[in-house]
Design a protein around this motif. Sequence first.
Motif, PDB file in Angstrom:
ATOM      1  N   ARG A   3       2.719  -3.617 -12.775  1.00 20.93           N
ATOM      2  CA  ARG A   3       1.484  -3.465 -12.273  1.00 20.93           C
ATOM      3  C   ARG A   3       0.643  -4.569 -12.033  1.00 20.93           C
ATOM      4  O   ARG A   3      -0.376  -4.608 -11.165  1.00 20.93           O
ATOM      5  CB  ARG A   3       0.697  -2.263 -12.917  1.00 20.93           C
ATOM      6  N   LYS A   9     -10.722   1.086  -7.411  1.00 22.75           N
ATOM      7  CA  LYS A   9     -10.944   2.587  -7.726  1.00 22.75           C
ATOM      8  C   LYS A   9     -10.718   2.881  -9.194  1.00 22.75           C
ATOM      9  O   LYS A   9     -11.273   3.615  -9.880  1.00 22.75           O
ATOM     10  CB  LYS A   9     -10.225   3.594  -6.793  1.00 22.75           C
ATOM     11  N   ALA A  10      -9.443   2.459  -9.724  1.00 28.39           N
ATOM     12  CA  ALA A  10      -8.969   2.756 -10.707  1.00 28.39           C
ATOM     13  C   ALA A  10      -9.842   2.288 -11.868  1.00 28.39           C
ATOM     14  O   ALA A  10      -9.848   2.620 -13.142  1.00 28.39           O
ATOM     15  CB  ALA A  10      -7.510   2.024 -11.035  1.00 28.39           C
ATOM     16  N   GLY A  35      -6.392  -3.370   1.040  1.00 25.93           N
ATOM     17  CA  GLY A  35      -6.174  -2.001   0.581  1.00 25.93           C
ATOM     18  C   GLY A  35      -5.850  -2.196  -1.167  1.00 25.93           C
ATOM     19  O   GLY A  35      -6.228  -1.158  -1.660  1.00 25.93           O
ATOM     20  N   ALA A  36      -4.991  -3.135  -1.447  1.00 26.09           N
ATOM     21  CA  ALA A  36      -4.872  -3.023  -2.907  1.00 26.09           C
ATOM     22  C   ALA A  36      -5.988  -3.272  -3.796  1.00 26.09           C
ATOM     23  O   ALA A  36      -6.014  -2.537  -4.925  1.00 26.09           O
ATOM     24  CB  ALA A  36      -3.791  -4.192  -3.038  1.00 26.09           C
ATOM     25  N   SER A  50       0.803  -1.203   0.085  1.00 26.01           N
ATOM     26  CA  SER A  50       0.191  -0.198   0.011  1.00 26.01           C
ATOM     27  C   SER A  50       0.668   1.244  -0.038  1.00 26.01           C
ATOM     28  O   SER A  50       0.479   2.530  -0.761  1.00 26.01           O
ATOM     29  CB  SER A  50      -0.923   0.059   1.244  1.00 26.01           C
ATOM     30  N   SER A  82      -7.713   0.061  -3.993  1.00 27.56           N
ATOM     31  CA  SER A  82      -7.279   1.136  -5.213  1.00 27.56           C
ATOM     32  C   SER A  82      -7.394   0.640  -6.552  1.00 27.56           C
ATOM     33  O   SER A  82      -7.491   1.385  -7.296  1.00 27.56           O
ATOM     34  CB  SER A  82      -5.668   1.417  -4.862  1.00 27.56           C
ATOM     35  N   ARG A  83      -7.186  -0.690  -6.600  1.00 29.19           N
ATOM     36  CA  ARG A  83      -7.171  -1.276  -8.124  1.00 29.19           C
ATOM     37  C   ARG A  83      -8.743  -1.276  -8.373  1.00 29.19           C
ATOM     38  O   ARG A  83      -9.004  -0.944  -9.742  1.00 29.19           O
ATOM     39  CB  ARG A  83      -7.093  -2.548  -8.157  1.00 29.19           C
ATOM     40  N   ARG A 142       1.430   3.419  -3.092  1.00 25.46           N
ATOM     41  CA  ARG A 142       0.520   4.559  -3.425  1.00 25.46           C
ATOM     42  C   ARG A 142       0.383   5.650  -2.821  1.00 25.46           C
ATOM     43  O   ARG A 142       0.435   6.889  -3.435  1.00 25.46           O
ATOM     44  CB  ARG A 142      -0.974   3.872  -3.342  1.00 25.46           C
ATOM     45  N   PHE A 143       0.544   5.696  -1.313  1.00 27.60           N
ATOM     46  CA  PHE A 143       0.602   7.113  -0.681  1.00 27.60           C
ATOM     47  C   PHE A 143       1.770   7.609  -0.157  1.00 27.60           C
ATOM     48  O   PHE A 143       2.047   8.760  -0.067  1.00 27.60           O
ATOM     49  CB  PHE A 143      -0.391   6.683   0.625  1.00 27.60           C
ATOM     50  N   VAL A 189       1.759  -3.651  -5.526  1.00 23.81           N
ATOM     51  CA  VAL A 189       0.499  -4.375  -5.455  1.00 23.81           C
ATOM     52  C   VAL A 189      -0.845  -3.575  -5.582  1.00 23.81           C
ATOM     53  O   VAL A 189      -1.712  -3.812  -6.149  1.00 23.81           O
ATOM     54  CB  VAL A 189       0.525  -5.112  -3.818  1.00 23.81           C
ATOM     55  N   PRO A 190      -0.683  -2.260  -5.048  1.00 22.21           N
ATOM     56  CA  PRO A 190      -1.986  -1.216  -5.139  1.00 22.21           C
ATOM     57  C   PRO A 190      -1.838  -0.766  -6.634  1.00 22.21           C
ATOM     58  O   PRO A 190      -0.811  -0.791  -7.268  1.00 22.21           O
ATOM     59  CB  PRO A 190      -1.725  -0.313  -3.904  1.00 22.21           C
ATOM     60  N   ASP A 191      -2.905  -0.143  -6.908  1.00 24.32           N
ATOM     61  CA  ASP A 191      -2.868   0.759  -7.864  1.00 24.32           C
ATOM     62  C   ASP A 191      -2.291   1.976  -7.579  1.00 24.32           C
ATOM     63  O   ASP A 191      -2.488   2.776  -6.779  1.00 24.32           O
ATOM     64  CB  ASP A 191      -4.237   1.374  -8.546  1.00 24.32           C
TER      65      ASP A 191
END
Lengths: 696, 696
Positions: free
Chosen positions: A448, B187-188, B180-181, A401, B184-185, A404-405, A429-431
């Motif tokens: 990605r 959301k995208a 969490g991942a 995570s 965000s994924r 991303r942040f 792992v996250p977008d």
Amino acid sequence: MNSASNQPDHALAQALLFPQSVALYGASDDAGKTAGRPLKFLRAAGYEGKIYPVNPNRQTVQGETAYQSLAALPEVPEHVFILTPTNTVLDAVHECARLGVKVVTILASGFSESGPDGAAREQALRELSRATGVRVLGPSSLGVINPEAKLVLTANAAFAEPELPRGKVFVASHSGSMIGALVSRGKARGVGFAGLVSVGGEADLCVGEICAATLDDPGIEGYLLFLESLRHGDKLRAFAVEAAKRGKPVIAYKLGRSAAAAEMAATHTGALAGEDDIADAFLKDLGIARVCGLEALPEAFPLAKRIPLETGGAPRRRVGVVTTTGGGAAMVVDQLGIRDVVVEPASPATLAKLEAAGIAVSAGRVLDLTLAGTNYDVMKGALDIMFEAPEFDVVLAVVGSSARFQPQLAVKPIIDSAASRKPLAAMLVPDAPEALASLTAAGVPCFRSPEACADAIASEFARRVPGLQPAVGVAPAASAMPLSEAQAYAILDQLGVPHAPAVTMPLAGPAGRLPFDFPVVAKVCSEQIPHKTEVGGVVLGIQDQTQLEAALASLRHNLAERAPGKRCDEVLVQPMTRGLTEVLVGYRVDAEAGPIVMLAAGGIWAEVARDRSIRLAPVSVEVAREMITEVKALQTVSGLRGKQRGDLEALARAVSSLSQLAVKPDLRIDEAEVNPLMVLSEGQGVQAVDALVLKW
Amino acid sequence: MNSASNQPDHALAQALLFPQSVALYGASDDAGKTAGRPLKFLRAAGYEGKIYPVNPNRQTVQGETAYQSLAALPEVPEHVFILTPTNTVLDAVHECARLGVKVVTILASGFSESGPDGAAREQALRELSRATGVRVLGPSSLGVINPEAKLVLTANAAFAEPELPRGKVFVASHSGSMIGALVSRGKARGVGFAGLVSVGGEADLCVGEICAATLDDPGIEGYLLFLESLRHGDKLRAFAVEAAKRGKPVIAYKLGRSAAAAEMAATHTGALAGEDDIADAFLKDLGIARVCGLEALPEAFPLAKRIPLETGGAPRRRVGVVTTTGGGAAMVVDQLGIRDVVVEPASPATLAKLEAAGIAVSAGRVLDLTLAGTNYDVMKGALDIMFEAPEFDVVLAVVGSSARFQPQLAVKPIIDSAASRKPLAAMLVPDAPEALASLTAAGVPCFRSPEACADAIASEFARRVPGLQPAVGVAPAASAMPLSEAQAYAILDQLGVPHAPAVTMPLAGPAGRLPFDFPVVAKVCSEQIPHKTEVGGVVLGIQDQTQLEAALASLRHNLAERAPGKRCDEVLVQPMTRGLTEVLVGYRVDAEAGPIVMLAAGGIWAEVARDRSIRLAPVSVEVAREMITEVKALQTVSGLRGKQRGDLEALARAVSSLSQLAVKPDLRIDEAEVNPLMVLSEGQGVQAVDALVLKW
């Protein structure tokens, strides 16, 4: 590739990608129409060469002067894009050739993919090119894009977008629409291109020749190929060998892994798709990284640039994984595992170094930093220790995570390691598009998705250093003729492939004395009867001289009944041989891939389980050993579970020996299949007990 | 699942996901620290229930009053999140139980995944929960998120992001970081969630039980599971059966497809990972769509919602593809083909309708609209005709470059078809985030890569309607004891699994007369000697009565030498039986998946090629027939290439019969392996010639 010198054809690259002038033959006034786009795109891109719209029906096109004909132009354009319908194409190319145009690109379809008329049209086009020297791109080409020259010479609507990201990778694609998709997908990932060519139907210029022409371009550091077939495999091969020499990686996505797609490629481009495992062997043996998914295609190049081709010695393919997220890393390890890539655990020495550095890690296959906490020093410290650890050849960081942040925590240390002495890659792992962009900008290979990450790594590891492949003339298949079994054994003798003892005697009899013991097998021996069993031409289990005499009689009878028109003078007699197992070893000159050698499980298993290994021929004994490990059925004679071990060394020698046909063009062998080859117990060797050889 | 009534446990769902009050035990003043995040996130989300920070060391926490203990709170909170270190957890849970707290979530790790001390700690936790009724989420849980209740009760840093997209899918994950991942994924891709739970070590509450509790929630229309193992398989099974009844699709990503990842799951979560093909059978048989890649996980739900589970009749799994780009469609067809999904060509009737509608298409496996041109009427017209075409069950539209620039041309007609009577999906070849968002908003399943598209479709097609699986008690493996071969045959007789004739006689002799002909085999027969060959307990090829007598003597001798402590009174004698091929048929109660039945290739092939098919037991004869088609080795007796056909119908009956053990708990069989089962020629049946059965 200039075939005489093996040097890149700079003149071709110039006319194709850096022309001083282009003519748009059949340019439309309507910029929204396919034939109107190239003019619009060239102007929008700011192309600085001369642009000549040609359109006999108009005074102006999109506000510019329209010329009435190619002959009416004030100069001979270097490159002509023919935008007119199929039936006008040949005349236009003829005119180009007459005027001395160097390269002609053809948009129209309706050639070999569209039936006999189209095929004839394509043949005429090919002959025109050969006779006059005019080089042809297409038919069915959507054109050429070269950002360096601001050349957007394409009818692909995707290039309406103003910004064209520039990069170091050159793209050649059988599919015209894919060049557009690659540009948008690359853009989304911060990846640009050094040029893109839609090669269309490859009537003249093909993927291999076009790429080869650019090999000296310092702005091009690697190649992406989107392939629907291996058409013009010889040119692709020549290009790949030269690219490997120059350290410029080649990455390919090839359609046709499934039967349905292979069939589609045929209808879509007119290409005859071959078997996919032959294509797979071809690409790997030429050092081309074949990615399996579209996702990995634009992402794979930075990694390929950092992983050198193995030039001998033990393969260096052990991946060390460090992560801030156990679950995320497990996904990547899983995907790598499915693709047979080993994730190496840290050695006790490495763990001790980490401990000494105050970096707590969980025990296990990956270095999980969860306990140590996600921060810059922990990740940077762990990476630095991994770069020094001899057990890792490639280091992969999987970030959770925070990517991303708070990229400063675990992404920044990866960026700061971009110049590491070992290949380094990252998977987020996250977008996390911004972190991906930063990593990409820093030249760190990054992914990605776990699937694309594993796909790219596995495809890199699977490629092999291309040998200097021989140019063996491919004879038209129709002209190759079978040899008799006795003649085939003579060829095996020349190659050093062992076969069971064999003597011949007249079919007419009487049966001669044998130099080996009974029981024996007797087979008709004639180049006119390649498939002996089908005509009752084999008698097994002959126990003595009387039975042998009887066998000759029954062979005569069977031939008279079932193969009356075939000439046969001889019978071949061999001892009955049983091995621990039997295999098929084959050599042939594939129409696309060139000379290949195959080792397959014997009998029905070869078909049921498609249990086989293929390489470009010739292969060394070492490579043949690798092939043996790839045939599952051979595990049954590898000493597993206390079972008897077969003579796999002798098998490796036999495979290598047969494959040498690729470098013996004087033997004029088109195809040779030893089936079955009996594998005896360790130390006892192997023995061919039948062979079919085609000579041209 | 309330096991007595099979009804969702609403009280559990309430306390877990909709609590009126939560206490944060060990809340930190530092909102950046893990233990400080839940308070910050709950406030930021605007959670409207009561929040009680508990911290004996401070007066205030993040500006709010800190309570000194759980007992000091003005009310008993419904849900307590324990944020303190491992060694304080048991006392805190004990206090919660004493006060009557309904649900406790535990953040700390250091339980069963961390060695014997941790395992003891987890056992104590489990007993505490059982004895007091307090329900426990975790340990190692990152918490619970429920957008509907504005409950962001988590320590996962990913939830610092203000906007939490809401949707209809509920997520339960073994990995805390993955929630969490996924957010965000999602959301995208414009995908939101109805709730997310990090289940951690599942000491008490597990994926199945948590999801089951929410089944009546009208805001939840489906489930995404991220699984590292099938731990608590019984609960997962009960949930999946109920979800299928309600038509709420369940999609799972399960780690452990490779051996390396299976091992990692064990170290990461303490779960013992089983064999992946058992997990695969388990998920499919329970109607759970297992996607293979992370990419497809957030994208698969809209498709799953539109593809109903097959309830009998011929499977409706024919995909029709329409496209504006031949190359793009070929990629999807290829990926589908690899996954054994059939792309159906249009029928002549459909082609005629298209022609009548003035829509030109190229011949071939997909409807390629390139010739017709990319515009609204062409795509809409083609789609409408495909929805009516009986040869297509699912329609997939593959859109090229126009999706990025001019969605009105080919994407809009797909959106306008969202309410089609057949499942419809879209795959976009270029990077086209806006078109994806529009399609998603309209409820059209859509994909950004050919791989994810094929993955999602194939996973949907592979799931099967779950039967009402029996609850067979699982005995501890240690208590199961082997039966003798004669006793095992008695069980096979009860089940109706044929075996070779067999008689027993005293090991001491004399050899009795046989009711069948020589040659025969004699085997020691004792529950104390399950592995007869290892002690020289089998004599093959006995030709007459004298040899039989000698065989008894040699068995006596071998036992005295090699198994001196084992009791054996009897010898089992059978005719020598040879089949066309031999297979292994096995039944067992898997620790995670429950009763399963397996059909595997016989002998060394089962190991070398892992050539086997697995289902949850029991199976019908029809399902057993399906299993036979999945074992490659059985193709050798399926009539291929004129080879003799084996009695595959009898084999199907035998597999089904053995699998009935799953519904015969009174037989108390834990495991039964028939190996080998001889498959005779068509019409001749099958015969077990050895069997090992474990009874508890």
